[in-house]
Design a protein around this motif. Structure first.
Motif, short mmCIF file in Angstrom:
data_model
loop_
_atom_site.label_atom_id
_atom_site.label_comp_id
_atom_site.label_asym_id
_atom_site.label_seq_id
_atom_site.Cartn_x
_atom_site.Cartn_y
_atom_site.Cartn_z
N GLN A 1 0.84 -1.21 0.00
CA GLN A 1 0.00 0.00 0.00
C GLN A 1 0.87 1.25 0.00
O GLN A 1 0.56 2.23 -0.66
CB GLN A 1 -0.92 0.01 1.22
CG GLN A 1 -2.12 -0.90 1.08
CD GLN A 1 -3.01 -0.49 -0.07
OE1 GLN A 1 -3.02 -1.16 -1.10
NE2 GLN A 1 -3.73 0.58 0.06
N ARG A 2 1.96 1.21 0.73
CA ARG A 2 2.86 2.36 0.80
C ARG A 2 3.49 2.64 -0.57
O ARG A 2 3.58 3.78 -1.00
CB ARG A 2 3.93 2.12 1.85
CG ARG A 2 4.81 3.32 2.09
CD ARG A 2 5.61 3.15 3.37
NE ARG A 2 6.37 4.36 3.62
CZ ARG A 2 7.66 4.40 3.78
NH1 ARG A 2 8.37 3.28 3.74
NH2 ARG A 2 8.28 5.53 4.01
N ARG B 1 0.81 4.21 -2.74
CA ARG B 1 0.51 5.58 -2.33
C ARG B 1 1.63 6.54 -2.75
O ARG B 1 1.37 7.60 -3.34
CB ARG B 1 0.29 5.64 -0.81
CG ARG B 1 -0.19 6.99 -0.32
CD ARG B 1 -0.49 6.99 1.18
NE ARG B 1 0.73 6.86 1.95
CZ ARG B 1 1.05 5.82 2.71
NH1 ARG B 1 0.24 4.81 2.83
NH2 ARG B 1 2.20 5.80 3.36
#
Length: 141
Positions: A14-15, A18
Protein backbone atom coordinates in the motif's frame (compact mmCIF):
# COMPACT_ATOMS: atom_id res chain seq x y z
CA UNK A 1 14.61 -20.83 1.69
CA UNK A 2 12.26 -18.14 3.02
CA UNK A 3 10.52 -15.99 0.45
CA UNK A 4 10.60 -12.24 0.73
CA UNK A 5 7.23 -10.54 0.76
CA UNK A 6 8.51 -8.58 -2.25
CA UNK A 7 9.45 -11.66 -4.23
CA UNK A 8 8.03 -12.39 -7.63
CA UNK A 9 4.28 -12.83 -7.61
CA UNK A 10 3.52 -10.53 -4.72
CA UNK A 11 2.21 -7.10 -5.57
CA UNK A 12 3.35 -3.72 -4.37
CA UNK A 13 2.58 -2.67 -0.82
CA UNK A 14 0.00 0.00 0.00
CA UNK A 15 2.86 2.36 0.80
CA UNK A 16 4.50 1.76 -2.59
CA UNK A 17 1.18 2.42 -4.34
CA UNK A 18 0.51 5.58 -2.33
CA UNK A 19 4.01 7.04 -2.84
CA UNK A 20 3.95 6.09 -6.53
CA UNK A 21 0.68 7.95 -7.03
CA UNK A 22 1.99 11.02 -5.17
CA UNK A 23 5.09 11.06 -7.36
CA UNK A 24 2.96 10.59 -10.50
CA UNK A 25 0.78 13.58 -9.62
CA UNK A 26 3.79 15.72 -8.75
CA UNK A 27 5.64 14.87 -11.98
CA UNK A 28 2.49 15.49 -14.03
CA UNK A 29 1.99 18.89 -12.36
CA UNK A 30 5.63 19.92 -12.80
CA UNK A 31 5.63 18.91 -16.47
CA UNK A 32 2.24 20.53 -17.08
CA UNK A 33 3.30 23.85 -15.52
CA UNK A 34 6.61 23.87 -17.40
CA UNK A 35 8.61 24.33 -14.18
CA UNK A 36 11.72 22.75 -15.70
CA UNK A 37 14.32 25.07 -17.19
CA UNK A 38 14.53 23.20 -20.49
CA UNK A 39 12.60 24.77 -23.36
CA UNK A 40 12.71 21.51 -25.36
CA UNK A 41 11.03 19.60 -22.54
CA UNK A 42 8.54 22.39 -21.84
CA UNK A 43 7.43 22.36 -25.51
CA UNK A 44 6.54 18.70 -25.24
CA UNK A 45 3.26 17.56 -23.68
CA UNK A 46 3.95 14.40 -21.69
CA UNK A 47 1.44 12.20 -19.89
CA UNK A 48 2.61 10.40 -16.74
CA UNK A 49 0.47 7.27 -16.67
CA UNK A 50 1.94 5.42 -13.70
CA UNK A 51 4.86 5.50 -11.29
CA UNK A 52 6.11 2.28 -9.71
CA UNK A 53 8.43 2.40 -6.74
CA UNK A 54 10.91 -0.14 -5.47
CA UNK A 55 10.07 -1.77 -2.12
CA UNK A 56 12.58 0.51 -0.33
CA UNK A 57 11.14 3.58 -2.15
CA UNK A 58 14.59 4.58 -3.40
CA UNK A 59 13.81 4.08 -7.09
CA UNK A 60 10.73 5.37 -8.89
CA UNK A 61 10.04 4.33 -12.48
CA UNK A 62 7.70 6.71 -14.30
CA UNK A 63 5.80 5.35 -17.29
CA UNK A 64 5.27 8.26 -19.65
CA UNK A 65 3.91 8.93 -23.12
CA UNK A 66 4.24 12.08 -25.22
CA UNK A 67 1.00 13.51 -26.57
CA UNK A 68 0.09 11.70 -29.76
CA UNK A 69 2.54 8.89 -29.02
CA UNK A 70 5.27 10.29 -31.29
CA UNK A 71 8.79 11.40 -30.36
CA UNK A 72 9.06 8.69 -27.71
CA UNK A 73 12.85 8.46 -27.78
CA UNK A 74 13.19 12.23 -27.64
CA UNK A 75 10.81 12.42 -24.65
CA UNK A 76 12.77 9.79 -22.71
CA UNK A 77 16.06 11.53 -23.55
CA UNK A 78 14.73 14.93 -22.41
CA UNK A 79 13.33 13.51 -19.18
CA UNK A 80 16.62 11.70 -18.47
CA UNK A 81 18.57 14.88 -19.20
CA UNK A 82 16.41 16.78 -16.67
CA UNK A 83 16.20 13.94 -14.15
CA UNK A 84 17.99 15.79 -11.34
CA UNK A 85 15.78 18.88 -11.67
CA UNK A 86 12.66 16.71 -11.74
CA UNK A 87 13.91 14.82 -8.69
CA UNK A 88 14.45 18.11 -6.81
CA UNK A 89 10.90 19.19 -7.72
CA UNK A 90 9.51 15.91 -6.38
CA UNK A 91 11.58 16.31 -3.20
CA UNK A 92 10.23 19.83 -2.63
CA UNK A 93 6.62 18.72 -3.02
CA UNK A 94 6.72 15.48 -1.03
CA UNK A 95 7.86 14.82 2.50
CA UNK A 96 9.78 11.60 2.09
CA UNK A 97 12.85 10.54 4.02
CA UNK A 98 14.64 9.96 0.70
CA UNK A 99 13.69 11.40 -2.66
CA UNK A 100 13.75 8.43 -5.03
CA UNK A 101 15.99 8.20 -8.06
CA UNK A 102 13.77 8.71 -11.10
CA UNK A 103 13.76 6.46 -14.14
CA UNK A 104 11.63 6.94 -17.21
CA UNK A 105 10.08 4.32 -19.49
CA UNK A 106 7.52 4.53 -22.28
CA UNK A 107 4.00 3.64 -21.16
CA UNK A 108 2.88 0.88 -23.51
CA UNK A 109 -0.58 0.46 -21.97
CA UNK A 110 -2.31 2.25 -24.83
CA UNK A 111 -0.48 0.16 -27.43
CA UNK A 112 -1.61 -3.03 -25.69
CA UNK A 113 -5.20 -1.75 -25.56
CA UNK A 114 -5.11 -1.04 -29.30
CA UNK A 115 -3.71 -4.52 -29.98
CA UNK A 116 -6.44 -6.11 -27.85
CA UNK A 117 -9.14 -4.07 -29.58
CA UNK A 118 -7.78 -5.07 -33.00
CA UNK A 119 -7.68 -8.73 -31.95
CA UNK A 120 -11.31 -8.62 -30.79
CA UNK A 121 -12.33 -7.11 -34.15
CA UNK A 122 -10.86 -9.99 -36.18
CA UNK A 123 -13.52 -12.04 -38.00
CA UNK A 124 -12.54 -15.40 -36.51
CA UNK A 125 -12.51 -14.00 -32.98
CA UNK A 126 -15.89 -12.27 -33.45
CA UNK A 127 -17.28 -15.54 -34.84
CA UNK A 128 -16.05 -17.45 -31.79
CA UNK A 129 -17.38 -14.82 -29.40
CA UNK A 130 -20.76 -14.72 -31.15
CA UNK A 131 -20.97 -18.56 -31.06
CA UNK A 132 -20.54 -18.43 -27.29
CA UNK A 133 -23.72 -16.32 -27.02
CA UNK A 134 -25.91 -19.02 -28.63
CA UNK A 135 -27.89 -20.83 -25.84
CA UNK A 136 -28.17 -23.99 -27.96
CA UNK A 137 -24.35 -24.19 -28.14
CA UNK A 138 -24.09 -24.11 -24.36
CA UNK A 139 -23.39 -20.37 -24.22
CA UNK A 140 -25.12 -17.88 -21.94
CA UNK A 141 -28.89 -17.63 -22.33
Amino acid sequence: MAKSRYSEGSGPSQRQLRVGELIRRTLADVLNRGDIHDPDLNRMSITVGEVRTSPDLKIATAFVLPLGGGNRDEAIALLARNKSELRRAVGRELTLKYTPDLRFRIDETFDRMDETRALLERDEVRRDLDAGDDPEDGGPA
